[in-house]
Design a protein around this motif. Structure first.
Motif, PDB file in Angstrom:
ATOM      1  N   ALA A  53     -29.678  39.525 -51.798  1.00 24.43           N
ATOM      2  CA  ALA A  53     -30.480  38.733 -52.734  1.00 24.43           C
ATOM      3  C   ALA A  53     -31.691  39.525 -53.214  1.00 24.43           C
ATOM      4  CB  ALA A  53     -30.919  37.425 -52.078  1.00 24.43           C
ATOM      5  N   ILE A  54     -32.333  40.240 -52.302  1.00 20.10           N
ATOM      6  CA  ILE A  54     -33.496  41.048 -52.676  1.00 20.10           C
ATOM      7  C   ILE A  54     -33.082  42.183 -53.600  1.00 20.10           C
ATOM      8  CG2 ILE A  54     -35.208  42.675 -51.758  1.00 20.10           C
ATOM      9  CD1 ILE A  54     -35.541  40.750 -49.367  1.00 20.10           C
ATOM     10  N   LYS A  55     -31.978  42.852 -53.275  1.00 24.78           N
ATOM     11  CA  LYS A  55     -31.512  43.954 -54.125  1.00 24.78           C
ATOM     12  C   LYS A  55     -31.128  43.467 -55.523  1.00 24.78           C
ATOM     13  CE  LYS A  55     -32.200  47.318 -51.416  1.00 24.78           C
ATOM     14  NZ  LYS A  55     -33.323  48.206 -51.737  1.00 24.78           N
ATOM     15  N   ARG A  56     -30.489  42.306 -55.605  1.00 24.94           N
ATOM     16  CA  ARG A  56     -30.137  41.743 -56.913  1.00 24.94           C
ATOM     17  C   ARG A  56     -31.400  41.404 -57.711  1.00 24.94           C
ATOM     18  NH1 ARG A  56     -26.114  39.175 -54.052  1.00 24.94           N
ATOM     19  NH2 ARG A  56     -27.314  37.253 -53.901  1.00 24.94           N
ATOM     20  N   ALA A  57     -32.388  40.825 -57.036  1.00 23.96           N
ATOM     21  CA  ALA A  57     -33.641  40.471 -57.708  1.00 23.96           C
ATOM     22  C   ALA A  57     -34.357  41.726 -58.198  1.00 23.96           C
ATOM     23  CB  ALA A  57     -34.535  39.669 -56.773  1.00 23.96           C
ATOM     24  N   GLU A  58     -34.390  42.753 -57.359  1.00 26.41           N
ATOM     25  CA  GLU A  58     -35.011  44.018 -57.759  1.00 26.41           C
ATOM     26  C   GLU A  58     -34.295  44.604 -58.979  1.00 26.41           C
ATOM     27  OE1 GLU A  58     -36.531  45.545 -53.363  1.00 26.41           O
ATOM     28  OE2 GLU A  58     -34.690  46.365 -54.226  1.00 26.41           O
ATOM     29  N   ALA A  59     -32.974  44.562 -58.957  1.00 31.24           N
ATOM     30  CA  ALA A  59     -32.194  45.089 -60.082  1.00 31.24           C
ATOM     31  C   ALA A  59     -32.504  44.312 -61.362  1.00 31.24           C
ATOM     32  CB  ALA A  59     -30.702  45.037 -59.764  1.00 31.24           C
ATOM     33  N   GLN A  60     -32.660  43.014 -61.242  1.00 25.52           N
ATOM     34  CA  GLN A  60     -32.991  42.200 -62.410  1.00 25.52           C
ATOM     35  C   GLN A  60     -34.381  42.566 -62.945  1.00 25.52           C
ATOM     36  OE1 GLN A  60     -31.497  38.305 -60.511  1.00 25.52           O
ATOM     37  NE2 GLN A  60     -31.615  37.879 -62.711  1.00 25.52           N
ATOM     38  N   LEU A  61     -35.339  42.789 -62.047  1.00 27.39           N
ATOM     39  CA  LEU A  61     -36.681  43.175 -62.481  1.00 27.39           C
ATOM     40  C   LEU A  61     -36.643  44.501 -63.235  1.00 27.39           C
ATOM     41  CD1 LEU A  61     -38.815  42.224 -59.335  1.00 27.39           C
ATOM     42  CD2 LEU A  61     -38.705  41.005 -61.517  1.00 27.39           C
ATOM     43  N   TYR A  62     -35.919  45.476 -62.679  1.00 20.58           N
ATOM     44  CA  TYR A  62     -35.799  46.776 -63.343  1.00 20.58           C
ATOM     45  C   TYR A  62     -35.088  46.644 -64.691  1.00 20.58           C
ATOM     46  CZ  TYR A  62     -37.498  49.414 -59.303  1.00 20.58           C
ATOM     47  OH  TYR A  62     -38.270  49.930 -58.308  1.00 20.58           O
ATOM     48  N   ASP A  63     -34.068  45.798 -64.745  1.00 19.41           N
ATOM     49  CA  ASP A  63     -33.339  45.590 -65.996  1.00 19.41           C
ATOM     50  C   ASP A  63     -34.234  44.950 -67.053  1.00 19.41           C
ATOM     51  OD1 ASP A  63     -30.848  45.551 -67.585  1.00 19.41           O
ATOM     52  OD2 ASP A  63     -31.067  43.360 -67.414  1.00 19.41           O
ATOM     53  N   MET A  64     -35.018  43.959 -66.655  1.00 14.72           N
ATOM     54  CA  MET A  64     -35.925  43.313 -67.605  1.00 14.72           C
ATOM     55  C   MET A  64     -36.960  44.312 -68.127  1.00 14.72           C
ATOM     56  SD  MET A  64     -36.511  39.480 -66.132  1.00 14.72           S
ATOM     57  CE  MET A  64     -35.911  39.526 -64.446  1.00 14.72           C
ATOM     58  N   GLU A  65     -37.471  45.167 -67.244  1.00 15.73           N
ATOM     59  CA  GLU A  65     -38.439  46.176 -67.684  1.00 15.73           C
ATOM     60  C   GLU A  65     -37.781  47.168 -68.634  1.00 15.73           C
ATOM     61  OE1 GLU A  65     -41.825  48.526 -68.288  1.00 15.73           O
ATOM     62  OE2 GLU A  65     -41.530  46.426 -67.811  1.00 15.73           O
ATOM     63  N   ALA A  66     -36.552  47.567 -68.333  1.00 15.29           N
ATOM     64  CA  ALA A  66     -35.844  48.506 -69.212  1.00 15.29           C
ATOM     65  C   ALA A  66     -35.640  47.895 -70.600  1.00 15.29           C
ATOM     66  CB  ALA A  66     -34.501  48.890 -68.592  1.00 15.29           C
ATOM     67  N   ARG A  67     -35.376  46.611 -70.647  1.00 16.25           N
ATOM     68  CA  ARG A  67     -35.125  45.953 -71.930  1.00 16.25           C
ATOM     69  C   ARG A  67     -36.410  45.602 -72.679  1.00 16.25           C
ATOM     70  NH1 ARG A  67     -29.839  43.228 -72.183  1.00 16.25           N
ATOM     71  NH2 ARG A  67     -28.700  43.776 -70.300  1.00 16.25           N
ATOM     72  N   LEU A  68     -37.434  45.150 -71.932  1.00 12.12           N
ATOM     73  CA  LEU A  68     -38.640  44.634 -72.579  1.00 12.12           C
ATOM     74  C   LEU A  68     -39.830  45.596 -72.544  1.00 12.12           C
ATOM     75  CD1 LEU A  68     -38.376  41.000 -71.158  1.00 12.12           C
ATOM     76  CD2 LEU A  68     -37.728  41.795 -73.438  1.00 12.12           C
ATOM     77  N   GLY A  69     -39.983  46.331 -71.465  1.00 14.77           N
ATOM     78  CA  GLY A  69     -41.024  47.344 -71.359  1.00 14.77           C
ATOM     79  C   GLY A  69     -42.457  46.833 -71.283  1.00 14.77           C
ATOM     80  N   PHE A  70     -42.661  45.595 -70.849  1.00 13.99           N
ATOM     81  CA  PHE A  70     -44.009  45.043 -70.796  1.00 13.99           C
ATOM     82  C   PHE A  70     -44.914  45.778 -69.810  1.00 13.99           C
ATOM     83  CE2 PHE A  70     -42.122  40.697 -72.070  1.00 13.99           C
ATOM     84  CZ  PHE A  70     -42.248  40.998 -73.411  1.00 13.99           C
ATOM     85  N   ALA A  71     -44.408  46.099 -68.646  1.00 17.33           N
ATOM     86  CA  ALA A  71     -45.230  46.775 -67.632  1.00 17.33           C
ATOM     87  C   ALA A  71     -45.644  48.165 -68.114  1.00 17.33           C
ATOM     88  CB  ALA A  71     -44.491  46.854 -66.303  1.00 17.33           C
ATOM     89  N   LYS A  72     -44.713  48.893 -68.699  1.00 21.95           N
ATOM     90  CA  LYS A  72     -45.026  50.228 -69.216  1.00 21.95           C
ATOM     91  C   LYS A  72     -46.051  50.140 -70.337  1.00 21.95           C
ATOM     92  CE  LYS A  72     -43.071  54.357 -71.252  1.00 21.95           C
ATOM     93  NZ  LYS A  72     -42.045  54.884 -72.104  1.00 21.95           N
TER      94      LYS A  72
END
Length: 120
Positions: A53-72
């Motif tokens: 569950a943690i790994k899936r959540a982490e993957a989703q966070l990375y995917d959202m950043e790759a798509r949206l780039g808000f943190a960067k």
């Protein structure tokens, strides 16, 4: 350690887009510093289930950043704002050193205040 910081930053930006369970597991693991076994015991599931569950959540966070780039983008804006603050400080110091203008001094204080309000 760098991964932990990165995940917590991404969580700040995208955590609301995760399921409640994913948010809970990430909070337990990263913020409360619970082990996978402790989380599993508290939640009544297997350690492997928590890890997945943690790994899936982490993957989703990375995917959202790759798509949206808000943190960067926020990091880039913060860096530019800090540069603006440094420039305002230099202008103010030069102005005070040379007894030039009260207005310039007040304007540099305002610039610094506005830049700080953007990044805080």
């Amino acid at each position: 350690m760098a991964n932990n910081v990165e995940i917590t930053i991404l969580y700040d930006f995208y955590g609301d887009m995760l399921t409640e369970k994913q948010r809970d597991f990430l909070n337990f693991y990263y913020n409360d510093d619970l082990s996978l076994s402790e989380i599993a015991e508290n939640e009544g599931i297997t350690r492997q289930g928590v890890r997945d569950a943690i790994k899936r959540a982490e993957a989703q966070l990375y995917d959202m950043e790759a798509r949206l780039g808000f943190a960067k983008r926020f990091e880039e804006i913060s860096e530019r704002m800090n540069e603006i603050i440094d420039c305002a400080d230099k202008i103010k110091a030069y102005n005070l050193e040379h007894d030039l203008s009260r207005e310039v001094n007040e304007t540099t204080v305002k610039i610094k205040s506005l830049a700080l309000s953007v990044i805080e």
